[in-house]
Design an enzyme around this catalytic site. Structure first.
Site, PDB file in Angstrom:
ATOM      1  N   THR A  46       1.057  -9.173  11.238  1.00 52.72           N
ATOM      2  CA  THR A  46       0.966 -10.221   9.982  1.00 52.72           C
ATOM      3  C   THR A  46       0.698 -11.777  10.669  1.00 52.72           C
ATOM      4  OG1 THR A  46       2.296 -11.618   8.426  1.00 52.72           O
ATOM      5  CG2 THR A  46       3.407 -10.589  10.499  1.00 52.72           C
ATOM      6  N   SER A  47      -0.081 -12.568  10.026  1.00 52.79           N
ATOM      7  CA  SER A  47      -0.507 -13.520  10.439  1.00 52.79           C
ATOM      8  C   SER A  47       0.526 -14.652  10.650  1.00 52.79           C
ATOM      9  CB  SER A  47      -1.884 -13.998   9.729  1.00 52.79           C
ATOM     10  OG  SER A  47      -1.519 -14.151   8.133  1.00 52.79           O
ATOM     11  N   HIS A 106       6.590  -7.926  -1.090  1.00 47.83           N
ATOM     12  CA  HIS A 106       5.451  -8.122  -2.187  1.00 47.83           C
ATOM     13  C   HIS A 106       5.307  -7.330  -3.228  1.00 47.83           C
ATOM     14  CE1 HIS A 106       4.011 -11.320   0.959  1.00 47.83           C
ATOM     15  NE2 HIS A 106       5.068 -11.628   0.478  1.00 47.83           N
ATOM     16  N   CYS A 119       4.420  -4.335 -17.478  1.00 44.96           N
ATOM     17  CA  CYS A 119       4.012  -4.862 -18.657  1.00 44.96           C
ATOM     18  C   CYS A 119       3.757  -6.254 -18.461  1.00 44.96           C
ATOM     19  CB  CYS A 119       4.941  -4.435 -19.728  1.00 44.96           C
ATOM     20  SG  CYS A 119       4.136  -5.195 -21.280  1.00 44.96           S
ATOM     21  N   ASP A 173       0.755  -1.349  -0.023  1.00 47.20           N
ATOM     22  CA  ASP A 173      -0.016   0.098   0.157  1.00 47.20           C
ATOM     23  C   ASP A 173       0.680   1.185   0.043  1.00 47.20           C
ATOM     24  OD1 ASP A 173       0.740   0.283   2.611  1.00 47.20           O
ATOM     25  OD2 ASP A 173      -0.803  -0.669   3.612  1.00 47.20           O
ATOM     26  N   CYS A 206       0.220  -1.090 -21.989  1.00 45.26           N
ATOM     27  CA  CYS A 206       1.528  -0.641 -22.544  1.00 45.26           C
ATOM     28  C   CYS A 206       1.668  -0.135 -23.904  1.00 45.26           C
ATOM     29  CB  CYS A 206       2.641  -1.973 -22.320  1.00 45.26           C
ATOM     30  SG  CYS A 206       4.186  -1.734 -22.832  1.00 45.26           S
ATOM     31  N   CYS A 250       4.309  -2.531 -26.349  1.00 41.80           N
ATOM     32  CA  CYS A 250       3.896  -3.672 -27.092  1.00 41.80           C
ATOM     33  C   CYS A 250       2.332  -3.726 -26.934  1.00 41.80           C
ATOM     34  CB  CYS A 250       4.651  -4.489 -26.364  1.00 41.80           C
ATOM     35  SG  CYS A 250       4.013  -4.878 -24.823  1.00 41.80           S
TER      36      CYS A 250
HETATM   37  P1  OAD Z   1      -3.140 -11.258   7.227  1.00 45.02           P
HETATM   38  O1  OAD Z   1      -4.674 -10.571   6.822  1.00 45.02           O
HETATM   39  O2  OAD Z   1      -2.948 -12.799   6.858  1.00 45.02           O
HETATM   40  O3  OAD Z   1      -2.932 -10.987   8.738  1.00 45.02           O
HETATM   41  C1  OAD Z   1      -3.031  -9.691   9.430  1.00 45.02           C
HETATM   42  C2  OAD Z   1      -2.993  -9.967  10.668  1.00 45.02           C
HETATM   43  O4  OAD Z   1      -2.861  -8.705  11.324  1.00 45.02           O
HETATM   44  C3  OAD Z   1      -3.816 -10.684  11.519  1.00 45.02           C
HETATM   45  O5  OAD Z   1      -3.335 -11.825  12.254  1.00 45.02           O
HETATM   46  C4  OAD Z   1      -4.700  -9.718  12.247  1.00 45.02           C
HETATM   47  O6  OAD Z   1      -4.800 -10.373  13.530  1.00 45.02           O
HETATM   48  C5  OAD Z   1      -3.593  -8.766  12.559  1.00 45.02           C
HETATM   49  N1  OAD Z   1      -4.223  -7.328  12.801  1.00 45.02           N
HETATM   50  C6  OAD Z   1      -5.442  -6.935  12.291  1.00 45.02           C
HETATM   51  N2  OAD Z   1      -5.451  -5.524  12.538  1.00 45.02           N
HETATM   52  C7  OAD Z   1      -4.402  -5.371  13.531  1.00 45.02           C
HETATM   53  C8  OAD Z   1      -3.992  -4.186  14.335  1.00 45.02           C
HETATM   54  N3  OAD Z   1      -4.460  -2.773  14.125  1.00 45.02           N
HETATM   55  N4  OAD Z   1      -2.804  -4.167  15.000  1.00 45.02           N
HETATM   56  C9  OAD Z   1      -2.021  -5.231  14.808  1.00 45.02           C
HETATM   57  N5  OAD Z   1      -2.244  -6.486  14.258  1.00 45.02           N
HETATM   58  C10 OAD Z   1      -3.678  -6.511  13.572  1.00 45.02           C
HETATM   59  O7  OAD Z   1      -2.139 -10.256   6.265  1.00 45.02           O
HETATM   60  P2  OAD Z   1      -0.596 -10.569   6.143  1.00 45.02           P
HETATM   61  O8  OAD Z   1      -0.041 -11.400   7.290  1.00 45.02           O
HETATM   62  O9  OAD Z   1      -0.079  -9.134   5.676  1.00 45.02           O
HETATM   63  O10 OAD Z   1       0.358 -11.662   0.020  1.00 45.02           O
HETATM   64  O11 OAD Z   1      -0.712 -11.467   4.850  1.00 45.02           O
HETATM   65  C11 OAD Z   1       0.564 -12.008   4.242  1.00 45.02           C
HETATM   66  C12 OAD Z   1       0.317 -11.905   2.839  1.00 45.02           C
HETATM   67  O12 OAD Z   1      -0.938 -12.861   2.417  1.00 45.02           O
HETATM   68  C13 OAD Z   1       0.153 -10.666   1.986  1.00 45.02           C
HETATM   69  O13 OAD Z   1       0.896  -9.771   1.866  1.00 45.02           O
HETATM   70  C14 OAD Z   1      -0.643 -11.131   0.823  1.00 45.02           C
HETATM   71  C15 OAD Z   1      -1.496 -12.137   1.516  1.00 45.02           C
HETATM   72  O14 OAD Z   1      -2.094 -13.183   0.562  1.00 45.02           O
HETATM   73  C16 OAD Z   1       0.397 -11.490  -1.215  1.00 45.02           C
HETATM   74  O15 OAD Z   1      -0.402 -10.871  -1.767  1.00 45.02           O
HETATM   75  C17 OAD Z   1       1.460 -11.978  -2.043  1.00 45.02           C
END
Ligand code: OAD
Length: 247
Positions: free
Chosen positions: A185-186, A119, A127, A104, A144, A147
């Site tokens: 992150t999860s 990511h 392209c 973002d 593009c 091409c």
């Molecule tokens: P997820 O949606 O899997 O996890 C987000 C985590 O943030 C969850 O565990 C929530 O509990 C936590 N969360 C939510 N609100 C919060 C807050 N205010 N403060 C702290 N934690 C909070 O997102 P990502 O782990 O980023 O990949 O997902 C990893 C990747 O999976 C992404 O980059 C994307 C996705 O598919 C691609 O697009 C390649």
């Protein structure tokens, strides 16, 4: 908010810090995460229809429109207290690298400088057909000019490799740091989910800040369940109120 005294000491002594962020850090800016129940993008949309090269090949316009919607949401959002706390870490820690899975651009807009985007970035394009120069991209029409191919977002889709240089920089920093933060992150998408292990194996302390428990929670040295925008500023304020880091 109370933080364990040993953690505060360790952070004061840390020379090198790494923070890995995920969608959760942008949640307080109003952007949807991927896996939160009810609100997560992947609870409403199917990744195989939107975030793969095959999906794009099948229906480029559909995928482009979905990313245009997310791009607009990201552009309308503002960095929150969590993003801003990490800007302060960068200013004060002797060495700091921010590794994000987010596309973002909010860390950059907050003012962070040393950022590795594992990511990609939704505000950039590539392209889809050839390795064409970005100079001739017609982003408005999704084409593009060199091409005639469709433009895709410069993000990593399922089944694709992460940018090599970005991943190498992140691994190197993880293996050399004293303190590794996993924030919002999860911790289930690899290789990002594995970075903390490299840090741990090299002797770093692992600190997790997340709204909900993850596979990392029982393994981290310190885990704080809650909002990044509340915990991060509170933690760093206490660390720095006692002692200023020196570069
Ligand atoms: P997820 O949606 O899997 O996890 C987000 C985590 O943030 C969850 O565990 C929530 O509990 C936590 N969360 C939510 N609100 C919060 C807050 N205010 N403060 C702290 N934690 C909070 O997102 P990502 O782990 O980023 O990949 O997902 C990893 C990747 O999976 C992404 O980059 C994307 C996705 O598919 C691609 O697009 C390649």
């Amino acid at each position: 908010m109370n933080f364990p005294a040993p953690l505060l000491e360790q952070l004061r002594d840390a020379r090198r810090m790494v923070a890995l962020t995920g969608a959760g850090i942008s949640a307080e800016s109003g952007l949807a995460t991927f896996r939160d129940a009810q609100t997560g993008l992947w609870t409403k949309f199917k990744p195989e229809e939107l975030a793969t090269a095959e999906a794009f090949q099948r229906d480029p316009k559909f995928v482009q429109d979905w990313y245009a919607w997310r791009r607009q949401n990201a552009a309308d959002a503002k960095p929150n207290a969590g993003h801003l706390a990490l800007v302060e870490v960068e200013k004060r820690a002797p060495e700091f690298l921010l590794v994000t899975q987010n596309v973002d651009g909010l860390h950059e807009r907050a003012g962070s400088k040393r950022i590795v985007e594992l990511h990609g970035n939704i505000h950039r394009f590539r392209c889809f057909e050839n390795d064409c120069s970005t100079d001739n991209f017609d982003a408005e029409n999704g084409r593009c000019r060199s091409c005639g191919g469709y433009l895709r977002p410069a993000v990593v889709w399922f089944g694709e490799m992460l940018p090599t240089a970005a991943l190498e920089t992140a691994i190197d920093a993880a293996e050399r740091c004293d303190a590794f933060f996993s924030i919002g992150t999860s911790s289930i998408i690899y290789p990002a989910a594995d970075l903390w292990r490299r840090a741990k194996n090299s002797g770093a302390i692992i600190i997790e800040i997340n709204k909900d428990p993850t596979p990392l929670t029982p393994l981290a040295d310190y885990s704080f369940l809650g909002k990044a925008g509340e915990i991060l500023p509170a933690l760093f304020e206490i660390v720095w109120s006692k002692k200023q880091f020196t570069k």
